[in-house]
Design a protein around this motif. Structure first.
Motif, PDB file in Angstrom:
ATOM      1  N   UNK A 188     -84.784  47.014 -11.832  1.00 16.16           N
ATOM      2  CA  UNK A 188     -83.564  46.513 -11.190  1.00 16.16           C
ATOM      3  C   UNK A 188     -83.557  46.868  -9.700  1.00 16.16           C
ATOM      4  N   UNK A 189     -84.003  48.082  -9.390  1.00 18.45           N
ATOM      5  CA  UNK A 189     -84.088  48.515  -7.986  1.00 18.45           C
ATOM      6  C   UNK A 189     -85.045  47.641  -7.192  1.00 18.45           C
ATOM      7  N   UNK A 190     -86.197  47.340  -7.786  1.00 17.80           N
ATOM      8  CA  UNK A 190     -87.192  46.472  -7.131  1.00 17.80           C
ATOM      9  C   UNK A 190     -86.603  45.076  -6.930  1.00 17.80           C
ATOM     10  N   UNK A 191     -85.918  44.568  -7.971  1.00 17.83           N
ATOM     11  CA  UNK A 191     -85.315  43.238  -7.891  1.00 17.83           C
ATOM     12  C   UNK A 191     -84.255  43.177  -6.796  1.00 17.83           C
ATOM     13  N   UNK A 192     -83.404  44.204  -6.711  1.00 19.69           N
ATOM     14  CA  UNK A 192     -82.371  44.263  -5.671  1.00 19.69           C
ATOM     15  C   UNK A 192     -83.017  44.280  -4.286  1.00 19.69           C
ATOM     16  N   UNK A 193     -84.081  45.054  -4.131  1.00 23.15           N
ATOM     17  CA  UNK A 193     -84.784  45.125  -2.838  1.00 23.15           C
ATOM     18  C   UNK A 193     -85.346  43.764  -2.451  1.00 23.15           C
ATOM     19  N   UNK A 194     -85.905  43.045  -3.429  1.00 23.59           N
ATOM     20  CA  UNK A 194     -86.456  41.705  -3.156  1.00 23.59           C
ATOM     21  C   UNK A 194     -85.344  40.745  -2.756  1.00 23.59           C
ATOM     22  N   UNK A 195     -84.220  40.792  -3.505  1.00 22.22           N
ATOM     23  CA  UNK A 195     -83.102  39.901  -3.195  1.00 22.22           C
ATOM     24  C   UNK A 195     -82.505  40.212  -1.827  1.00 22.22           C
ATOM     25  N   UNK A 196     -82.371  41.499  -1.505  1.00 29.12           N
ATOM     26  CA  UNK A 196     -81.856  41.874  -0.187  1.00 29.12           C
ATOM     27  C   UNK A 196     -82.779  41.385   0.914  1.00 29.12           C
ATOM     28  N   UNK A 197     -84.075  41.576   0.694  1.00 30.60           N
ATOM     29  CA  UNK A 197     -85.052  41.102   1.683  1.00 30.60           C
ATOM     30  C   UNK A 197     -84.978  39.596   1.842  1.00 30.60           C
ATOM     31  N   UNK A 198     -84.853  38.882   0.706  1.00 36.02           N
ATOM     32  CA  UNK A 198     -84.726  37.423   0.744  1.00 36.02           C
ATOM     33  C   UNK A 198     -83.445  36.995   1.428  1.00 36.02           C
ATOM     34  N   UNK A 199     -82.356  37.741   1.159  1.00 41.50           N
ATOM     35  CA  UNK A 199     -81.072  37.428   1.791  1.00 41.50           C
ATOM     36  C   UNK A 199     -81.124  37.599   3.292  1.00 41.50           C
ATOM     37  N   UNK A 200     -81.777  38.668   3.742  1.00 48.91           N
ATOM     38  CA  UNK A 200     -81.921  38.891   5.187  1.00 48.91           C
ATOM     39  C   UNK A 200     -82.768  37.792   5.812  1.00 48.91           C
ATOM     40  N   UNK A 201     -83.825  37.413   5.106  1.00 50.85           N
ATOM     41  CA  UNK A 201     -84.674  36.338   5.626  1.00 50.85           C
ATOM     42  C   UNK A 201     -83.895  35.030   5.680  1.00 50.85           C
ATOM     43  N   UNK A 202     -83.063  34.776   4.646  1.00 43.00           N
ATOM     44  CA  UNK A 202     -82.257  33.545   4.616  1.00 43.00           C
ATOM     45  C   UNK A 202     -81.252  33.552   5.759  1.00 43.00           C
ATOM     46  N   UNK A 203     -80.657  34.726   6.020  1.00 46.80           N
ATOM     47  CA  UNK A 203     -79.665  34.825   7.095  1.00 46.80           C
ATOM     48  C   UNK A 203     -80.296  34.571   8.455  1.00 46.80           C
ATOM     49  N   UNK A 204     -81.599  34.866   8.572  1.00 45.32           N
ATOM     50  CA  UNK A 204     -82.287  34.681   9.850  1.00 45.32           C
ATOM     51  C   UNK A 204     -82.661  33.222  10.094  1.00 45.32           C
ATOM     52  N   UNK A 205     -82.623  32.399   9.055  1.00 41.08           N
ATOM     53  CA  UNK A 205     -82.945  30.981   9.212  1.00 41.08           C
ATOM     54  C   UNK A 205     -81.820  30.304   9.996  1.00 41.08           C
ATOM     55  N   UNK A 206     -82.171  29.522  11.037  1.00 40.53           N
ATOM     56  CA  UNK A 206     -81.117  28.875  11.831  1.00 40.53           C
ATOM     57  C   UNK A 206     -80.259  27.952  10.969  1.00 40.53           C
ATOM     58  N   UNK A 207     -78.949  27.973  11.216  1.00 43.92           N
ATOM     59  CA  UNK A 207     -78.042  27.109  10.472  1.00 43.92           C
ATOM     60  C   UNK A 207     -78.200  25.666  10.927  1.00 43.92           C
ATOM     61  N   UNK A 208     -77.949  24.754  10.018  1.00 46.61           N
ATOM     62  CA  UNK A 208     -77.986  23.346  10.376  1.00 46.61           C
ATOM     63  C   UNK A 208     -76.599  22.831  10.712  1.00 46.61           C
ATOM     64  N   UNK A 209     -76.517  21.545  10.993  1.00 50.30           N
ATOM     65  CA  UNK A 209     -75.238  20.893  11.287  1.00 50.30           C
ATOM     66  C   UNK A 209     -74.293  21.109  10.116  1.00 50.30           C
ATOM     67  N   UNK A 210     -73.055  21.513  10.396  1.00 53.41           N
ATOM     68  CA  UNK A 210     -72.119  21.813   9.324  1.00 53.41           C
ATOM     69  C   UNK A 210     -70.720  21.332   9.706  1.00 53.41           C
ATOM     70  N   UNK A 211     -70.045  20.663   8.777  1.00 57.11           N
ATOM     71  CA  UNK A 211     -68.693  20.165   9.018  1.00 57.11           C
ATOM     72  C   UNK A 211     -67.759  20.788   7.992  1.00 57.11           C
ATOM     73  N   UNK A 212     -66.726  21.468   8.498  1.00 57.39           N
ATOM     74  CA  UNK A 212     -65.696  22.020   7.619  1.00 57.39           C
ATOM     75  C   UNK A 212     -64.435  21.189   7.803  1.00 57.39           C
TER      76      UNK A 212
END
Length: 202
Positions: free
Chosen positions: A22-46
């Motif tokens: 579970x610890x390894x899985x959380x570390x992978x997900x956190x790493x993936x989340x940080x990488x996802x957050x670093x991806x530039x956002x695209x055009x978005x309409x709210x």
């Protein structure tokens, strides 16, 4: 001879292996989340307020009230100004923008086509669909800045109707003070392809 102290290796307790994975899985997900957050956002309409009816099409003229801000700190760099037109009912309030490629920045052009009359929206435009590394000279927009627009769509019309109404307006202005309520001079900043503010084409 030196005596070696032997330490018995304990087997992993039941449940500890699950915690380890579970610890390894959380570390992978956190790493993936940080990488996802670093991806530039695209055009978005709210959508802030729902609009009604059709969406503007290529070639239409859309009349909007807008506020342009830097996405990083919401600092306002441009706001629409109502164009004081002398004939009520010929043109709606707001600033006119043509829905045409290269008439405005790409993100604004694409965003307008997803908005309905009467709707209010927040439009996020990534820098690559705004001004990129080369903002207009003298503009308070830094290079590679993401932009945020608050937009109210007042109305839109076909380019043919816009041109016809503009012709009526010009005839009224030429007729002078007695012609269809037109006054001397012309409307300040006649709507011939959008305001001169930052959303205008590069």
């Amino acid at each position: 001879m030196t005596e070696v102290t032997r330490v018995p290796i304990q087997p992993i307790a039941k449940g500890s292996l699950t915690k380890l994975w579970l610890g390894v899985l959380v570390a992978i997900l956190l790493g993936g989340g940080l990488a996802w957050a670093a991806v530039p956002k695209g055009l978005d309409i709210e959508t802030l307020v729902e609009g009604t009816g059709d969406y503007p099409q290529e070639g239409d003229m859309v009349f909007v009230k807008y506020k342009g801000m830097l996405a990083s700190n919401r600092e306002v760099f441009d706001e629409s100004q109502d164009i004081p037109l002398p004939i009520e009912g010929v043109f709606p309030e707001g600033s006119p923008f043509p829905v045409e490629k290269d008439a405005t920045i790409d993100g604004f052009y694409l965003g307008l086509q997803k908005m309905q009359k009467g709707g209010k929206y927040e439009l996020f435009i990534p820098s690559d669909q705004a001004y990129g590394a080369e903002p207009p000279p003298g503009a308070p927009i830094p290079p590679n800045a993401d932009l945020l627009f608050e937009i109210e769509v007042v109305d839109f019309m076909s380019r043919e109707m816009f041109d016809r109404n503009l012709s009526i307006l010009q005839q009224a202005m030429q007729a002078g003070p007695g012609g269809l309520g037109g006054g001397p001079g012309g409307p300040a900043g006649a709507p011939e392809g959008g305001p001169a503010g930052p959303p205008a084409g590069q």
